[in-house]
Design a protein around this motif. Sequence first.
Motif, mmCIF file in Angstrom:
data_model
loop_
_atom_site.group_PDB
_atom_site.id
_atom_site.type_symbol
_atom_site.label_atom_id
_atom_site.label_comp_id
_atom_site.label_asym_id
_atom_site.label_seq_id
_atom_site.Cartn_x
_atom_site.Cartn_y
_atom_site.Cartn_z
ATOM 1 N N VAL A 92 0.879 -1.173 0.000
ATOM 2 C CA VAL A 92 0.000 0.000 0.000
ATOM 3 C C VAL A 92 0.915 1.221 0.000
ATOM 4 C CG1 VAL A 92 -1.813 1.238 1.234
ATOM 5 C CG2 VAL A 92 -1.684 -1.268 1.372
ATOM 6 N N MET A 93 0.877 1.999 -1.086
ATOM 7 C CA MET A 93 1.869 3.079 -1.236
ATOM 8 C C MET A 93 1.188 4.293 -1.869
ATOM 9 S SD MET A 93 4.984 0.825 -2.874
ATOM 10 C CE MET A 93 4.114 0.290 -4.340
ATOM 11 N N GLY A 94 1.928 5.407 -1.937
ATOM 12 C CA GLY A 94 1.430 6.592 -2.624
ATOM 13 C C GLY A 94 1.229 6.307 -4.116
ATOM 14 N N LYS A 95 0.476 7.221 -4.776
ATOM 15 C CA LYS A 95 0.088 6.974 -6.175
ATOM 16 C C LYS A 95 1.280 6.896 -7.119
ATOM 17 C CE LYS A 95 -4.502 8.984 -6.250
ATOM 18 N NZ LYS A 95 -5.350 10.040 -6.754
ATOM 19 N N LYS A 96 2.244 7.808 -6.939
ATOM 20 C CA LYS A 96 3.339 7.880 -7.912
ATOM 21 C C LYS A 96 4.147 6.582 -7.903
ATOM 22 C CE LYS A 96 7.435 9.330 -9.691
ATOM 23 N NZ LYS A 96 8.753 8.733 -9.451
ATOM 24 N N ILE A 97 4.534 6.127 -6.729
ATOM 25 C CA ILE A 97 5.343 4.899 -6.661
ATOM 26 C C ILE A 97 4.511 3.677 -7.065
ATOM 27 C CG2 ILE A 97 5.034 4.663 -4.154
ATOM 28 C CD1 ILE A 97 7.690 3.269 -3.980
ATOM 29 N N THR A 98 3.204 3.731 -6.874
ATOM 30 C CA THR A 98 2.366 2.586 -7.275
ATOM 31 C C THR A 98 2.349 2.468 -8.804
ATOM 32 O OG1 THR A 98 1.047 2.894 -5.290
ATOM 33 C CG2 THR A 98 0.096 1.511 -6.990
ATOM 34 N N ILE A 99 2.253 3.606 -9.499
ATOM 35 C CA ILE A 99 2.315 3.542 -10.972
ATOM 36 C C ILE A 99 3.727 3.127 -11.405
ATOM 37 C CG2 ILE A 99 2.029 4.832 -13.145
ATOM 38 C CD1 ILE A 99 -0.580 4.345 -11.475
ATOM 39 N N ASP A 100 4.751 3.665 -10.730
ATOM 40 C CA ASP A 100 6.130 3.252 -11.054
ATOM 41 C C ASP A 100 6.296 1.744 -10.879
ATOM 42 O OD1 ASP A 100 6.948 5.843 -11.597
ATOM 43 O OD2 ASP A 100 7.992 6.135 -9.691
ATOM 44 N N SER A 101 5.605 1.168 -9.907
ATOM 45 C CA SER A 101 5.727 -0.281 -9.705
ATOM 46 C C SER A 101 5.056 -1.029 -10.849
ATOM 47 C CB SER A 101 5.079 -0.708 -8.386
ATOM 48 O OG SER A 101 5.738 -0.085 -7.320
ATOM 49 N N ALA A 102 3.941 -0.475 -11.341
ATOM 50 C CA ALA A 102 3.226 -1.139 -12.434
ATOM 51 C C ALA A 102 4.023 -1.089 -13.738
ATOM 52 C CB ALA A 102 1.850 -0.496 -12.621
ATOM 53 N N THR A 103 4.799 -0.019 -13.944
ATOM 54 C CA THR A 103 5.590 0.082 -15.190
ATOM 55 C C THR A 103 6.967 -0.565 -15.050
ATOM 56 O OG1 THR A 103 6.626 2.183 -14.542
ATOM 57 C CG2 THR A 103 4.576 2.323 -15.825
ATOM 58 N N MET A 104 7.337 -0.908 -13.798
ATOM 59 C CA MET A 104 8.691 -1.387 -13.452
ATOM 60 C C MET A 104 9.713 -0.255 -13.400
ATOM 61 S SD MET A 104 8.788 -4.736 -12.799
ATOM 62 C CE MET A 104 10.477 -5.217 -12.997
ATOM 63 N N MET A 105 9.289 1.003 -13.620
ATOM 64 C CA MET A 105 10.250 2.104 -13.449
ATOM 65 C C MET A 105 10.716 2.172 -11.998
ATOM 66 S SD MET A 105 12.160 4.384 -14.620
ATOM 67 C CE MET A 105 11.788 5.151 -16.186
ATOM 68 N N ASN A 106 9.830 1.784 -11.075
ATOM 69 C CA ASN A 106 10.254 1.806 -9.675
ATOM 70 C C ASN A 106 11.532 0.980 -9.501
ATOM 71 O OD1 ASN A 106 9.991 2.332 -6.822
ATOM 72 N ND2 ASN A 106 9.371 0.197 -6.610
ATOM 73 N N LYS A 107 11.560 -0.179 -10.147
ATOM 74 C CA LYS A 107 12.767 -1.014 -9.992
ATOM 75 C C LYS A 107 13.952 -0.379 -10.698
ATOM 76 C CE LYS A 107 11.698 -3.443 -7.686
ATOM 77 N NZ LYS A 107 11.691 -3.468 -6.192
ATOM 78 N N GLY A 108 13.672 0.284 -11.825
ATOM 79 C CA GLY A 108 14.753 0.992 -12.516
ATOM 80 C C GLY A 108 15.349 2.077 -11.634
ATOM 81 N N LEU A 109 14.478 2.857 -10.983
ATOM 82 C CA LEU A 109 14.971 3.906 -10.078
ATOM 83 C C LEU A 109 15.753 3.255 -8.932
ATOM 84 C CD1 LEU A 109 11.787 6.222 -9.810
ATOM 85 C CD2 LEU A 109 13.669 6.383 -11.458
ATOM 86 N N GLU A 110 15.288 2.088 -8.488
ATOM 87 C CA GLU A 110 15.964 1.414 -7.370
ATOM 88 C C GLU A 110 17.340 0.868 -7.766
ATOM 89 O OE1 GLU A 110 13.335 -1.464 -5.640
ATOM 90 O OE2 GLU A 110 12.002 0.082 -4.843
ATOM 91 N N VAL A 111 17.482 0.455 -9.034
ATOM 92 C CA VAL A 111 18.802 0.009 -9.507
ATOM 93 C C VAL A 111 19.782 1.180 -9.389
ATOM 94 C CG1 VAL A 111 20.123 -0.675 -11.571
ATOM 95 C CG2 VAL A 111 17.954 -1.823 -11.034
ATOM 96 N N ILE A 112 19.345 2.355 -9.816
ATOM 97 C CA ILE A 112 20.206 3.549 -9.751
ATOM 98 C C ILE A 112 20.484 3.911 -8.285
ATOM 99 C CG2 ILE A 112 20.323 6.009 -10.341
ATOM 100 C CD1 ILE A 112 18.494 5.306 -12.794
ATOM 101 N N GLU A 113 19.447 3.866 -7.465
ATOM 102 C CA GLU A 113 19.599 4.160 -6.031
ATOM 103 C C GLU A 113 20.624 3.202 -5.399
ATOM 104 O OE1 GLU A 113 15.982 3.330 -3.840
ATOM 105 O OE2 GLU A 113 16.637 4.439 -2.063
ATOM 106 N N ALA A 114 20.528 1.926 -5.747
ATOM 107 C CA ALA A 114 21.443 0.921 -5.168
ATOM 108 C C ALA A 114 22.874 1.146 -5.646
ATOM 109 C CB ALA A 114 20.981 -0.486 -5.538
ATOM 110 N N ALA A 115 23.018 1.531 -6.922
ATOM 111 C CA ALA A 115 24.369 1.749 -7.461
ATOM 112 C C ALA A 115 25.087 2.824 -6.654
ATOM 113 C CB ALA A 115 24.277 2.144 -8.935
ATOM 114 N N TYR A 116 24.383 3.895 -6.327
ATOM 115 C CA TYR A 116 24.995 4.977 -5.538
ATOM 116 C C TYR A 116 25.171 4.580 -4.078
ATOM 117 C CZ TYR A 116 24.363 8.257 -9.419
ATOM 118 O OH TYR A 116 24.433 8.901 -10.621
ATOM 119 N N LEU A 117 24.108 4.057 -3.489
ATOM 120 C CA LEU A 117 24.161 3.780 -2.039
ATOM 121 C C LEU A 117 25.235 2.758 -1.697
ATOM 122 C CD1 LEU A 117 20.401 3.496 -0.952
ATOM 123 C CD2 LEU A 117 22.066 5.183 -0.161
#
Length: 385
Positions: free
Chosen positions: A202-227
């Motif tokens: 259960v999440m906010g609207k923007k991240i929920t749509i990002d999860s449906a497109t898989m962009m959320n995971k794309g953003l997370e790949v970038i986040e993980a690369a830096y972190l």
Amino acid sequence: MRSLSILGSTGSIGCSTLDVVRLHPERFNIFALSSYTNTDLLLVQAIEFRPSVIVTKDEISANKIHELIKDVYKPEILYGISGYRSIASAEEVSDVVAAISGSAGLLPTMDAVINGKTILLANKESMVMAGSLMMDLCLKFNAKLIPVDSEHNAIFQITHNNYNNAINKIILTASGGPFRNLTCEQLCDVTVESALKHPNWVMGKKITIDSATMMNKGLEVIEAAYLFDMPVDKIEVLIHPQSIIHSFVEFIDGSLISQLGFPDMKIPISYALGFPDRITSGVEGIKLEESDDLTFESPDNNLFPCLDLAYQAFSKGMATTIILNAANEIAVEAFLNKIIPFTKIPILINLALESWSPKNPDNIEDILAIDSEARIKAHSLLSKA
Ligand code: NDP
Ligand code: MG
């Protein structure tokens, strides 16, 4: 006692954070809370937690809150970007929960870094826009980033004690979203309402749509690369529809270590809040013998091109990830407003990425300039997508 500013306290992460804080009144003092549009909830939260400062979107909502709260107690009431920035950097604050959604979270999160705070980082967009600058500033100002995003929190749990170059790769798990099993034709007709029904979280609207497109995971790949300072070719994505396993780390000896838990953000939030201790989250443990089978599959990059777009953007540098993020925000908003269909989201982002290759930014001013230009370009591309 930790003194917290919660940026975005009225959102999904903000509310879950307050749920955990409520369990540990002896550990946490709430210094500041912030909303954008939801002043009613901010008022309820303020009356319960009595923060010294509250921040809202504009002067009108600040005045409204002032009228409604003045007979209960007298917090300082700020508004607008200067207000969010002020609670991120206030001297009284030890920890900042960065839980504003989207690029609006960037400046306050960066202020928290520059002021040497411990940042409980949910706002992945700030890393996508400014990851290398953010990591440099953390070192310079002795700020600590503790990831709240469940996958990154899992990796942090696995690696912070033994992060010694013995990592072979990171595997980010992804639920696959609500449309995982659709055909290309079916994907063309999905509605906003069906995209907003995430199967597990259960999440906010923007991240929920990002999860449906898989962009959320794309953003997370970038986040993980830096972190985690990992090259992206050592960051893989694995679909795990049950969302019980929240990522794996593979070590050079062949060991694969993971963190498991119900898909409830109170678990990673409590870990970040309590670190280096573990504290209760209010979430039960899993009875594995009663759980569904845990299954895994590879992502379908033809059906969901956003993940590949994110990998490609990262390999081109920060200017390109800023464009990726800005175009994605414009595309998601257009989909939510029923201006473009779901399948046009990756098309618009791709057009935006192909339209422009600015020089990589050196500082925050460059980052903001690329972001605003990218938004203008993405808007103008909406009719072509
Ligand atoms: P929500 O949409 O539920 O909440 C967003 C919060 O930010 C709200 O408090 C909202 O205020 C506030 N906000 C929105 N726009 C602005 C703005 N322009 N300026 C100031 N405040 C603003 O989002 P989530 O809680 O789901 O997500 C927050 C962040 O955490 C995102 O970056 C997301 O990617 C990340 N994240 C979320 C997860 C989740 O499970 N929800 C998991 C992992 C990461 P208001 O509601 O008052 O308008
Ligand atoms: Mg996540």
